[in-house]
Structures are given as structure tokens and as C-alpha cells.
Design an enzyme around this catalytic site. Structure first.
Site, mmCIF file in Angstrom:
data_model
loop_
_atom_site.group_PDB
_atom_site.id
_atom_site.type_symbol
_atom_site.label_atom_id
_atom_site.label_comp_id
_atom_site.label_asym_id
_atom_site.label_seq_id
_atom_site.Cartn_x
_atom_site.Cartn_y
_atom_site.Cartn_z
ATOM 1 N N THR A 1 3.102 -0.890 0.235
ATOM 2 C CA THR A 1 3.117 -2.306 0.587
ATOM 3 C C THR A 1 4.508 -2.894 0.351
ATOM 4 O O THR A 1 5.282 -2.326 -0.415
ATOM 5 C CB THR A 1 2.073 -2.980 -0.329
ATOM 6 O OG1 THR A 1 0.797 -2.531 0.083
ATOM 7 C CG2 THR A 1 2.129 -4.476 -0.329
ATOM 8 N N GLY B 1 -5.146 -1.997 -5.122
ATOM 9 C CA GLY B 1 -5.562 -3.394 -5.062
ATOM 10 C C GLY B 1 -6.701 -3.731 -5.999
ATOM 11 O O GLY B 1 -6.712 -4.793 -6.629
#
Ligand code: ASP
Length: 322
Positions: free
Chosen positions: A193, A246
Site C-alpha cells: 500500500t 489491515g
């Protein structure tokens, strides 16, 4: 006030066997992104404009997992998400489930600036994108050959990967307990990310994060990156962008936690980052970058590495992986 500062990241899950030329490519690209941000800061752009600008650049290049080059879902599609936060007034915008928006971070910015809401997802976010006239492309634009192969491998392996390229047996033969996510064995983990945090010369902090999520993720899965206070946070004290698993970042409310320990425990920026990584995060799963309104930069991670770069007004600049 300590002047401007900027930090960028390209994910916290680094393949320990990443070939040197790939390391160089990543470092060159992060340097280019930093230069872009530095130039904008020297031209007196605000922190919020700079984080958007830099993350757009990261989204447009397929090297990392955001925009073009996003990780693929179990169905072989791309569903992107992003969030942005402007520290001084704690304004924020977030998007999830994007399938045609070329630059998710700019749609998150528009949610913040041009909608009465702070978070739009899936068909509603796409509708808002059309209304705002942002650039739309077909889902194929985001899909790279490399990611199609990785999805295929992920499906075949159906096992535990610490990184999107490294099956656990290759890099950590000694791991006895497989990594789990909410008690479910992780089949594939794709942590690359992107994020950017900035404090401008007026002491205003901003943060932005953008991602395709995890390879082979379930359709409809939402990670930490679009969640304000978890993957992204900015206030009058600091700006934070997280990366990694996450689900672990969500459990640890990581980004807001950095600001909270600064505010309530009176810790300095790097101390606060260390505290949060040690106390709030499961081992081996994530990292973050941060800036303070005093012009400091900091980072912390408990993965093998994190693609990252920093620069401050006094001339300090560093790009690192391990
Ligand atoms: N945090 C992202 C997610 O779980 C992945 C990453 O940081 O690479 O979707």
C-alpha cells in the site's frame, strides 16, 4: 515551529529476497515522489495538497499496490480504497470499493471537500465520481500481468504467505504457528500500500493512504486504509499513515493511537510511534510513518521491512527499505 517535513511509504510487507534491481527501482521511485513533494512544499503548497499530489503519483505507477497495480480480489477484479485527512480542522474523506476511478485519493479528497459526508463506498462512490467528473478508466487499466500471476499462485498455494511473493516455507521454514487473521489462516498477504504524511511550514499536518488491499481478498472486504483513525489520521499534533495487515491495524486503532499517546501521555513523535508499535500491534504485521506539527518525521514497523522515504526542511533526506 520546525519547518516542513514529508514522509512516504510503499508498504510494510517486503519480500526478504527482493532482488537488488527491484529494491533500486522502489528506492528511485520513492525518491522521485519525495522530490515532487519537496518541490511543492518549497512552493508553499499546503500539507493537504502535497499528500494528495504525492499519493496520486504513487497510484499512477504500477510498482506499488494502489491505483494501477492494485492487488486483485478473489474474482480477479480490482476494488480500491483510500482516505485523506487534513489536520487543522480534522476534516476527512474516504472511499472504498472503487472499480473505475483512476485516482482514488483524489475522490477521497472530493468526498471531504464537496460532499456532506466523510466516507462513500462501492456504487455510491462510483456515482459520486461520475457526478464530480473525475477521470474514469476501465477496470482492466488497473490490472497488471504480474498481479494476475500472483492471484493465480495465491489460489493454487492456498497457504500462508508472509509476503505476496514469499511462501512461508521459502522464507521462514522455522515458523511453527502459521500467521492468522482474526483466527483464519491467511492465504495470501499483499502489503505494498502507499501513503504520505506531511507537515507544511505553517505546522499543518495531513495524511493520505491508498491501496488495492490484499491479494485474493474477498469481494467487498474493507481494510484499514480508508478508515480514519485506523489506517490514516491527522490532527493539530501529527499526521499518520499505516500499512500492513489491515485487520491488525484495525484492532490496534493504530493511527489515532499515535496522536492519543502524544496528547495524553505527552510522548514525542518517535516515542509515540514506538509505543504504539510495541503495545498495540501484533508481532510482524504492520508499520507506519508519521510527522509532527513541530516538523519531525518518524516511522516504526515490525515487519521485515517497509518501503519508505523522508525529507525535512533542514536538508535531511533518506530512502530505505530494511
Ligand atoms: N493495510 C492494507 C490492507 O490491509 C494492506 C497494506 O498495507 O499493504 O488492505
Amino acid at each position: 515551529m520546525g519547518g516542513w517535513a514529508i514522509a512516504v511509504h510503499g508498504g510494510a510487507g517486503v519480500d526478504p529476497n527482493l532482488p537488488l534491481h527491484r529494491q533500486d527501482d522502489a528506492k528511485r521511485f520513492l525518491t522521485r515522489c519525495l522530490d515532487l513533494g519537496i518541490h511543492a512544499l518549497r512552493s508553499n503548497h499546503s500539507a493537504i495538497d502535497v499528500v494528495e499530489l504525492v499519493v496520486r503519483e504513487l497510484e499512477n505507477d504500477p510498482l506499488f499496490n494502489s491505483g494501477r497495480g492494485s492487488a486483485l480480489t478473489e474474482d480477479g477484479t480490482v476494488e480500491m480504497e483510500a482516505s485523506i485527512m487534513d489536520g487543522p480542522k480534522r476534516r476527512c474523506g474516504a472511499v472504498s470499493g472503487l472499480v473505475t476511478v483512476k485516482n482514488p485519493i483524489s475522490l477521497a479528497r472530493l468526498v471531504m471537500d464537496k460532499s456532506p459526508h466523510s466516507y462513500l463506498a462501492f456504487s455510491g462512490a462510483e456515482k459520486f465520481a461520475r457526478q464530480q467528473g473525475v477521470e474514469l478508466v476501465s477496470n482492466d487499466y488497473f490490472i497488471t500481468e504480474g498481479n494476475v500471476e500472483l492471484l493465480q499462485l495465491a489460489k493454487e498455494a492456498n497457504g500462508i504467505w508472509l509476503d505476496r511473493r514469499v511462501p512461508v516455507e521459502t522464507c521462514c521454514a522455522s515458523v511453527e504457528t502459521p500467521l492468522q487473521m482474526n483466527s483464519v489462516p491467511i492465504s495470501v498477504y499483499a502489503p505494498e500500500t502507499v501513503g504520505c504524511v506531511v507537515v507544511d511550514s505553517e505546522g499543518r499536518c495531513a495524511a493520505a493512504t491508498s491501496t488495492g488491499g490484499l491479494i485474493n481478498k474477498k469481494v467487498g472486504r474493507i481494510g484499514d486504509s480508508p478508515l480514519i483513525g485506523l489506517g490514516t489520521y491527522a490532527c493539530d499534533v501529527c499526521g499518520v499513515s499505516c500499512t500492513g495487515e489491515g485487520e491488525a491495524i484495525i484492532r490496534g486503532t493504530l493511527a489515532r493511537e499515535v496522536a492519543a499517546v502524544m496528547e495524553y501521555k505527552g510522548l514525542g513523535l518517535q516515542e509515540a510511534v514506538n509505543y504504539v508499535i510495541e503495545e498495540r500491534l501484533d508481532e510482524g504485521l504492520a508499520g507506519l510513518i508519521a510527522v509532527s506539527s513541530n516538523g519531525e518525521v518518524a516511522c516504526g514497523f515490525n515487519t521485515t521491512g517497509m518501503f519508505r522515504g523522508f525529507a525535512t526542511e533542514d536538508g535531511f533526506m533518506e530512502v530505505a527499505i530494511w
